[in-house]
Scaffold this active site. Structure first.
Site, PDB file in Angstrom:
ATOM      1  CG  ASP A  77      -0.263   0.021   2.407  1.00  0.00           C
ATOM      2  OD1 ASP A  77       0.629  -0.701   2.899  1.00  0.00           O
ATOM      3  OD2 ASP A  77      -0.957   0.669   3.678  1.00  0.00           O
ATOM      4  CD  GLU A 128       4.022   1.040   7.028  1.00  0.00           C
ATOM      5  OE1 GLU A 128       4.657   1.267   8.072  1.00  0.00           O
ATOM      6  OE2 GLU A 128       3.627   1.833   6.363  1.00  0.00           O
TER       7      GLU A 128
END
Ligand SMILES: N[C@@H](CCC[C@H](NC(=O)CCC(=O)O)C(=O)O)C(=O)O
Ligand SMILES: [Zn+2]
Ligand SMILES: [Zn+2]
Length: 399
Positions: free
Chosen positions: A76, A141
């Protein structure tokens, strides 16, 4: 069969996937395509929790007889910000002057691309490491980190997975590859302070209570005095105000409410509880100050809300693992990296409860910025460092 030995090709495929948290964006599909030809078995668990978006994750393992090395990371990426300000589109992986542009180039699709290229080269040369290699990759994250690494570790451990060491591929180097290995991180906590005032006419402030004035006192108290001077292992504690929002379209109306959002990075002088107590104390003291509200009899009416979960301060120092990685870095770039806990936090805070962990990746200068980019030369160097580490770690044993 073509193996994914070229880190730039791997990274280009990943950058072209718009995987802004919580979107998978095709990034895990792209990873599967790289890992399958290398003999990895791949699972894609999705984790959920009330009040948070579902997150797709990936766990891939190439099994062998011997110790187990885990590479951890995230696909991400943070939002692009002002897209018009990018000189190359953020999800196109364009190359100019020896650099590849794109969101995630260094944080941290680039690190993943290099690790896969390193494994691929090792497989091509040696038929694969004498042990197991796994990739533990989350899509959460940069977000709340609730449905990512922490659940992925629990899930894998419940299936009997055990790891002997882990590398997190966050961009740890400040200026050049080989500068720095991260061996811990400061804690992180965010909150918002909303001041309740009384709406009114800007020309008749005595009839209103301008919450912006109250908020100025409170923000001032958040920023001064400094929290500490730093400790042996950690940078000083620092608080940044990241938003001040009134939501007032009119210039001549005193608004009813004003909100500031802040993020504090704290060292081992503190824990989450003592930081919260300090912030409460500062705000309570400041609420009674007259500087910006000389005519008001009552203290600033405010509400403090803590956001998300705190990230705790941690150290992961493991001398054997550090020595091995430092040796691999030195063998490739000729210098010994400094050991540091500087910067933001990382998922190493979860991994440290399962096995020794260190962090080493690309140069982080452009992370989270417009025009995030990576030098192609750095992709090649990091791949060589990871390959050398795989050879050293599996070849020389763990001691
Ligand atoms: N919001 C998440 C954690 C966010 C983690 C993020 N880490 C980085 O950007 C890495 C930076 C570096 O390598 O120094 C951060 O520190 O904000 C959560 O709270 O769980
Ligand atoms: Zn990152
Ligand atoms: Zn980041």
């Amino acid at each position: 069969m073509t193996l994914p030995t070229d880190p730039a090709a791997n990274l280009a495929a990943l950058i072209r996937c718009p995987s802004v948290t919580p979107a998978e964006g095709g990034a895990l599909v792209a990873l599967e395509a790289m890992l399958k030809p290398l003999g990895f078995s791949i699972e894609r668990p999705v984790f959920s929790e009330d009040g948070t978006p579902d997150i797709e994750n990936l766990y891939a393992r190439r099994s062998g007889n011997g110790p187990h090395l885990m590479f951890a990371g995230h696909t991400d990426v943070v939002p692009v910000g002002d897209e018009a300000a990018w000189t190359h589109p953020p999800f196109a992986a364009e190359i100019a002057n020896g650099e590849m542009y794109g969101r995630g180039a260094v944080d941290m699709k680039g690190g993943i691309a290099c690790f896969i290229a390193a494994v691929a080269r090792h497989v091509a040369k040696n038929g694969g490491p004498k042990g197991s290699v796994s990739l533990l990759i989350t899509g959460d994250e940069e977000g709340p980190a609730i449905n990512g690494t922490t659940k992925l570790l629990d899930w894998a451990a419940a299936k009997g997975e055990k790891w002997d060491a882990s590398i997190v591929g966050e961009p740890t180097n400040p200026d050049a590859l080989g500068d720095m290995i991260k061996i811990g991180r400061r804690g992180s906590m965010s909150g918002s302070v909303t001041v309740n005032g009384r709406q009114g006419h800007a020309a008749y402030p005595q009839l209103a209570d301008n919450p912006v004035r109250g908020l100025m006192s409170l923000v001032d108290a958040l920023l001064h005095p400094v929290f500490d001077e730093g400790t042996k292992d950690f940078q000083p504690t620092n608080l940044e105000v990241t938003s001040i929002d009134v939501g007032n379209p009119a210039t001549n109306v005193i608004p009813a409410k004003a909100t500031a959002i802040f993020n504090i990075r704290f060292n081992d002088t503190w824990d989450a509880e003592s930081v919260q107590a300090e912030i409460h104390n500062r705000l309570d003291q400041a609420a009674g100050r007259k500087k910006y509200r000389p005519d008001k009899k009552t203290p600033v009416d405010y509400e403090l809300v803590w956001r998300d979960r705190p990230s705790h301060v941690f150290l992961t120092r493991d001398d054997k693992l550090i020595d091995k990685l430092s040796g691999s870095v030195k063998a490739v770039v000729g210098k010994t990296p400094a050991l540091s806990t500087s910067g933001g936090t990382s998922d190493a805070r979860f991994i440290k409860d399962y096995c020794p962990v260190v962090e080493f990746g690309l140069v982080g200068k452009t992370m989270h910025m417009v025009d995030e980019r990576v030098a192609l030369a750095d992709l090649e160097t990091l791949t060589q460092i990871y390959e050398r580490f795989i050879e050293d770690w599996f070849g020389q044993g763990l001691s």
